[in-house]
Design a protein around this motif. Structure first.
Motif, mmCIF file in Angstrom:
data_model
loop_
_atom_site.group_PDB
_atom_site.id
_atom_site.type_symbol
_atom_site.label_atom_id
_atom_site.label_comp_id
_atom_site.label_asym_id
_atom_site.label_seq_id
_atom_site.Cartn_x
_atom_site.Cartn_y
_atom_site.Cartn_z
ATOM 1 N N GLY A 72 65.642 49.410 187.287
ATOM 2 C CA GLY A 72 66.478 49.831 188.591
ATOM 3 C C GLY A 72 68.063 49.767 188.297
ATOM 4 O O GLY A 72 68.722 49.846 189.024
ATOM 5 N N SER A 73 68.433 48.966 187.276
ATOM 6 C CA SER A 73 69.944 48.755 187.050
ATOM 7 C C SER A 73 70.377 49.678 186.250
ATOM 8 O O SER A 73 71.579 50.272 186.177
ATOM 9 N N VAL A 74 69.286 50.516 185.440
ATOM 10 C CA VAL A 74 69.958 51.250 184.297
ATOM 11 C C VAL A 74 69.909 52.795 185.068
ATOM 12 O O VAL A 74 70.845 53.677 184.578
ATOM 13 N N LEU A 75 68.799 53.221 185.614
ATOM 14 C CA LEU A 75 68.754 54.545 186.009
ATOM 15 C C LEU A 75 69.691 54.498 187.540
ATOM 16 O O LEU A 75 69.775 53.567 188.150
ATOM 17 N N PRO A 76 70.261 55.711 187.989
ATOM 18 C CA PRO A 76 70.923 55.753 189.201
ATOM 19 C C PRO A 76 69.995 55.365 190.290
ATOM 20 O O PRO A 76 68.949 56.326 190.202
ATOM 21 N N GLN A 77 70.297 54.760 191.330
ATOM 22 C CA GLN A 77 69.424 54.453 192.387
ATOM 23 C C GLN A 77 70.302 54.899 193.722
ATOM 24 O O GLN A 77 71.448 54.929 193.914
ATOM 25 N N TRP A 115 71.004 43.979 195.149
ATOM 26 C CA TRP A 115 70.483 44.617 193.830
ATOM 27 C C TRP A 115 71.620 45.505 193.236
ATOM 28 O O TRP A 115 71.569 46.398 192.660
ATOM 29 N N ASP A 116 72.950 44.937 193.192
ATOM 30 C CA ASP A 116 74.089 45.389 192.298
ATOM 31 C C ASP A 116 73.460 45.181 190.788
ATOM 32 O O ASP A 116 72.978 44.071 190.611
ATOM 33 N N PRO A 117 74.113 46.068 189.972
ATOM 34 C CA PRO A 117 73.687 45.745 188.541
ATOM 35 C C PRO A 117 73.759 44.389 188.163
ATOM 36 O O PRO A 117 72.994 43.791 187.491
ATOM 37 N N LYS A 118 75.018 43.870 188.558
ATOM 38 C CA LYS A 118 75.360 42.447 188.068
ATOM 39 C C LYS A 118 74.433 41.383 188.616
ATOM 40 O O LYS A 118 73.998 40.554 188.025
ATOM 41 N N GLU A 119 74.022 41.643 189.659
ATOM 42 C CA GLU A 119 73.220 40.482 190.385
ATOM 43 C C GLU A 119 71.680 40.757 189.884
ATOM 44 O O GLU A 119 70.997 39.841 189.456
ATOM 45 N N THR A 120 71.342 42.274 189.538
ATOM 46 C CA THR A 120 70.015 42.309 189.026
ATOM 47 C C THR A 120 69.975 42.002 187.689
ATOM 48 O O THR A 120 68.724 41.165 187.533
ATOM 49 N N TRP A 121 71.030 41.995 186.694
ATOM 50 C CA TRP A 121 70.962 41.593 185.588
ATOM 51 C C TRP A 121 70.899 40.055 185.556
ATOM 52 O O TRP A 121 70.098 39.411 184.477
ATOM 53 N N SER A 122 71.391 39.212 186.435
ATOM 54 C CA SER A 122 71.700 37.817 186.454
ATOM 55 C C SER A 122 70.040 37.518 186.728
ATOM 56 O O SER A 122 69.648 36.257 186.292
ATOM 57 N N PHE A 166 80.750 47.182 181.162
ATOM 58 C CA PHE A 166 81.355 48.606 180.551
ATOM 59 C C PHE A 166 80.472 49.646 180.144
ATOM 60 O O PHE A 166 80.653 50.587 180.025
ATOM 61 N N LEU A 167 78.807 49.178 180.356
ATOM 62 C CA LEU A 167 78.105 50.082 180.058
ATOM 63 C C LEU A 167 77.574 50.941 181.394
ATOM 64 O O LEU A 167 77.336 51.940 181.750
ATOM 65 N N LEU A 168 77.253 49.903 182.417
ATOM 66 C CA LEU A 168 76.452 50.530 183.750
ATOM 67 C C LEU A 168 77.694 50.824 184.579
ATOM 68 O O LEU A 168 77.300 50.750 185.632
ATOM 69 N N SER A 169 78.990 50.451 184.167
ATOM 70 C CA SER A 169 79.952 50.406 185.407
ATOM 71 C C SER A 169 80.060 51.533 186.142
ATOM 72 O O SER A 169 79.789 51.578 187.418
ATOM 73 N N GLY A 170 80.383 52.823 185.787
ATOM 74 C CA GLY A 170 80.337 54.022 186.691
ATOM 75 C C GLY A 170 81.361 53.701 187.687
ATOM 76 O O GLY A 170 82.320 53.063 187.638
ATOM 77 N N LEU A 171 80.819 54.009 188.762
ATOM 78 C CA LEU A 171 81.524 53.729 189.871
ATOM 79 C C LEU A 171 81.444 52.387 190.610
ATOM 80 O O LEU A 171 82.129 51.785 191.375
ATOM 81 N N HIS A 172 80.149 51.800 190.183
ATOM 82 C CA HIS A 172 79.978 50.314 190.867
ATOM 83 C C HIS A 172 80.275 49.338 190.068
ATOM 84 O O HIS A 172 79.852 48.260 190.141
ATOM 85 N N SER A 173 81.508 49.610 189.222
ATOM 86 C CA SER A 173 81.853 48.651 188.236
ATOM 87 C C SER A 173 82.207 47.147 189.156
ATOM 88 O O SER A 173 83.037 47.438 189.743
ATOM 89 N N TYR A 174 81.622 46.372 189.012
ATOM 90 C CA TYR A 174 81.710 44.927 189.886
ATOM 91 C C TYR A 174 83.260 44.306 189.216
ATOM 92 O O TYR A 174 83.488 43.539 189.582
#
Ligand code: HEM
Lengths: 409, 267
Positions: A49-54, B205-212, B256-264
């Protein structure tokens, strides 16, 4: 993850058989292997869910990679473009809760059986597990009974409804905005340009470069033609954000800092009577060049940021404050100043300072949240910390003291 | 002393500590061990003063961008190692920790170090608390990672490595992970409370939160395997390594990798 099997008695008859079946099911749910599998699957789902665009990221992704349309459709059918709200993810959370509940229930007796520091340790892990269940329960309550929306308001207005995901919703009180203020940082203005904007009109073989200046309007018309509204494009820079992020629950574009980590320009383009707004990113030059948003005008943009020294620091916002009155039955029942990070709660609703409009400084938007589960979640947080502290600090501390004094535990 | 001088002093101390610890490893001279410890302590003190001065100058906790967080990372690694050093002495770990501290500071110097004003959402005491607790956790996990590697190396050499060294490393892995887990949990929870007070959502479910959360799951698995199932040695070390890779991805990769537009951004 119980290490001991406590159900040795066998049921008799058909009722006993059902009971034994239930007990087997509980034992399975409480098993180490089941818990490990569920937690591993949850971790994998989180990674996916974090790697694929959601969700809405999918459109942005498609704008950059138009060739991925088919792939995205496959992912959507598989529920992989909305992982965290998909039925299978919810199912995993249910399995996680069931596993926790089953093994917590089975370990209940162990609290009484254990003694000394070991007892504290068992108690601590019991509290930890219960706290996770509380947090999950609070989350379920929010999803089922929570509400969320935005309330737009101008100074001296009285508003008693907000825009929810399914339209206007009433509030059990009215909100009166006495005053809205935007405070700026007073850092010195740094001289220099923001960068340059390259405008291309491929069909007309036209290429112009402008130094970026906020709110200035440029016109481009095909060479050798008389400029008319039909063939002229007007471009205006609405906003410059050195470090654009899409933040907050309302998904607004804001600048996270003055550092040019993700420099972006918001442009307004008027051509042939149609107006469109779009973002141009220095770091993602292809973003928005294709896809639905780009069809409104024939131009291509490229933004070259001048870098750190150019950030116009004086423009950065320091604080927003709204002075609010809550009115019920014609009477002011509450008066408060709401800031970012300092919301106002009343009758189960919480108002958060959220957005502003650069063109209309007397207007602000407040986020409205009603979350009946938040008390459970916060209680869960406190219990989790208490439980973990007991497991990792209090119990080992007691054990080493007991050892130090020669006590056997 | 200026901020820059203090920064350079800390970096130099960590680097010199690394050199003396390596000399000690090969030369087996007790003298260099003491020198390495004093240098590491010196670097830590310099860094502490640095953080304090920067805090005073900025008028807020200096934990808000990539530069500042890398400095904090080096500081927590040194802190965790020095506290451990009171109880146990594993020469290899001193060298590895000094190397990590020096690396983090050297890497920090490649980022813009100017003190910038904060956007409104970041102006919160929860920010300081959130970042501080997360990084104490990360520092502990870094030391667990180094000890895990140390264990695997010692184990591969078989009987050549002293059994006490292996036992000490094993103990450090589980001790630092327990400590780190407590602080990572505190970090995640303070982050959630902060998000709730700023935006009315404790989890999005922001990528940073999800990875933590992924990191938290991995270490929860470690704790259960270690304390409920009694895992030790190699499997526990591999889990400690996996956990830290997840920490690195949460801290670094997401930006740096998942940043895109949602870079925290760099929290
Ligand atoms: C990911 C979420 C979880 C967290 C954070 C968590 C946390 C903990 C902690 C901190 C301990 C104490 C470890 C120690 O003794 O050093 C523990 C023990 C334990 N956990 Fe969990 N746990 C989680 C999920 C689960 C699940 C799903 C199960 C169910 C199968 C489970 C079963 C156990 C058992 C049986 C123990 C030993 C408890 C005792 O000694 O009474 N845990 N857990």
């Amino acid at each position: 993850m119980a290490t001991t099997t406590e159900n040795t008695s066998q049921g008799q008859g058909s009722a006993g058989g059902a009971q034994a079946g239930l007990r087997d099911l509980l034992a399975g749910l409480a098993s180490f292997r089941f818990a490990l599998t569920v937690v591993l699957l949850l971790a994998v789902a989180c990674i996916v869910g974090s790697v694929l665009p959601q969700g809405e990221q999918v459109d942005r992704y498609l704008a950059v990679n138009p060739g991925a349309q088919g792939r995205m459709q496959v992912l959507a059918v598989l529920g992989l473009t909305h992982v965290f709200s998909s039925w299978w993810f919810v199912g995993l959370l249910v399995a996680f809760a069931a596993s926790l509940l089953a093994c917590t229930a089975r370990r209940f007796g162990a609290i009484r059986r254990a003694t000394g520091p070991a007892r504290l340790r068992v108690l601590g892990s019991f509290v930890t597990h219960v706290s996770i269940l509380l947090v999950l329960l609070g989350g379920v309550m929010r999803v089922l009974w929570g509400e969320k929306g935005v309330l737009g308001i101008r100074e001296h207005q009285l508003v008693s409804q907000y825009e929810g995901p399914k339209g206007l919703r009433p509030l059990p009180f009215s909100v009166h905005l006495q005053k809205f203020e935007i405070e700026m940082h007073t850092a010195p203005v740094v001289a220099g340009t923001i960068g340059t904007l390259l405008v291309e009109w491929p069909e007309q073989a036209l290429r112009r470069e402008f130094p970026v200046a906020l709110h200035q309007t440029w016109e481009v018309a095909p060479a050798g033609e008389v400029a008319t509204t039909g063939n002229t494009c007007r471009i205006q820079v609405l906003r410059y954000l050195p470090d654009l992020v899409v933040g907050g629950a309302v998904q607004e574009a804001v600048s996270r800092s003055d550092e040019p980590n993700n420099p972006a320009l918001q442009l307004q383009v008027v051509v042939g009577g149609t107006t469109s707004t779009n973002w141009v990113f220095a770091r993602f030059p292809d973003f928005g060049a294709h896809g639905a948003g780009a069809a409104a005008h024939p131009l291509r943009f490229r933004f070259v940021s001048a870098g750190a020294s150019a950030a116009p620091r004086s423009r950065q916002i320091k604080a927003f404050t709204s002075t609010l009155q809550l009115v019920e039955g014609g009477v002011v029942v509450r008066e408060a100043v709401v800031r970012v990070n300092a919301p106002l709660s009343y009758r189960g609703y919480t108002l958060y300072q959220s957005g502003y409009n650069p063109q209309d400084p007397a207007w602000t938007s407040l986020q409205v949240v009603r979350d009946p589960g938040v008390v459970l979640v916060l209680t869960g947080f406190v219990l989790m910390l208490v439980g973990l502290t007991v497991v990792f600090c209090v119990s080992p501390g007691m054990a080493s003291r007991a050892q130090g004094t020669g006590l056997k535990t | 002393m200026t901020l820059t001088q203090l920064f350079n002093l800390a970096l130099a101390c960590y680097f010199a500590a690394l050199v003396s610890a390596v000399i000690q490893l090969f030369g087996k001279r007790r003298f260099f061990d003491v020198v390495a410890l004093v240098l590491l302590l010196g670097g830590f003190v310099a860094q502490t003063v640095y953080l304090g001065m920067r805090w005073a100058e900025a008028g807020r906790a200096p934990f808000s961008n990539m530069f500042e967080s890398l400095v904090l990372f080096a500081w927590t690694i040194a802190a965790v190692y020095l506290v451990l050093r009171i109880r146990v002495r594993v020469p290899w770990l001193g060298a590895a920790s000094a190397a990590f501290c020096a690396l983090a500071l050297a890497h920090a110097s490649s980022f813009e170090s100017a003190i910038n004003p904060l956007v409104p959402a970041l102006q919160s005491n929860w920010l300081s608390f959130h970042v501080m607790t997360c990084f104490l956790g990360y520092g502990a996990f870094a030391v667990a990672f180094l000890s895990g590697i140390g264990f695997l190396v010692a184990d591969r050499r078989g009987s050549a490595a002293a059994p006490e060294t292996r036992a000490a490393l094993e103990g450090i892995v589980s001790g630092t992970i327990s400590f780190g887990f407590l602080f990572l949990t505190l970090g995640i929870l303070t982050g959630a409370v902060w998000a709730n007070s700023a935006w009315g959502t404790y989890w999005s479910w922001d990528p940073k939160e999800t990875w933590s959360l992924v990191t938290w799951f991995i270490y929860a698995i470690f704790l259960h395997c270690r304390f409920v199932r009694g895992w030790r040695g190699q499997p526990a070390s591999w889990l400690a390594i996996l956990g830290f890779l997840s920490v690195l991805f949460t801290y670094y990769g997401v930006n740096f990798l998942l940043s895109g537009l949602h870079s925290y951004g760099s929290k």
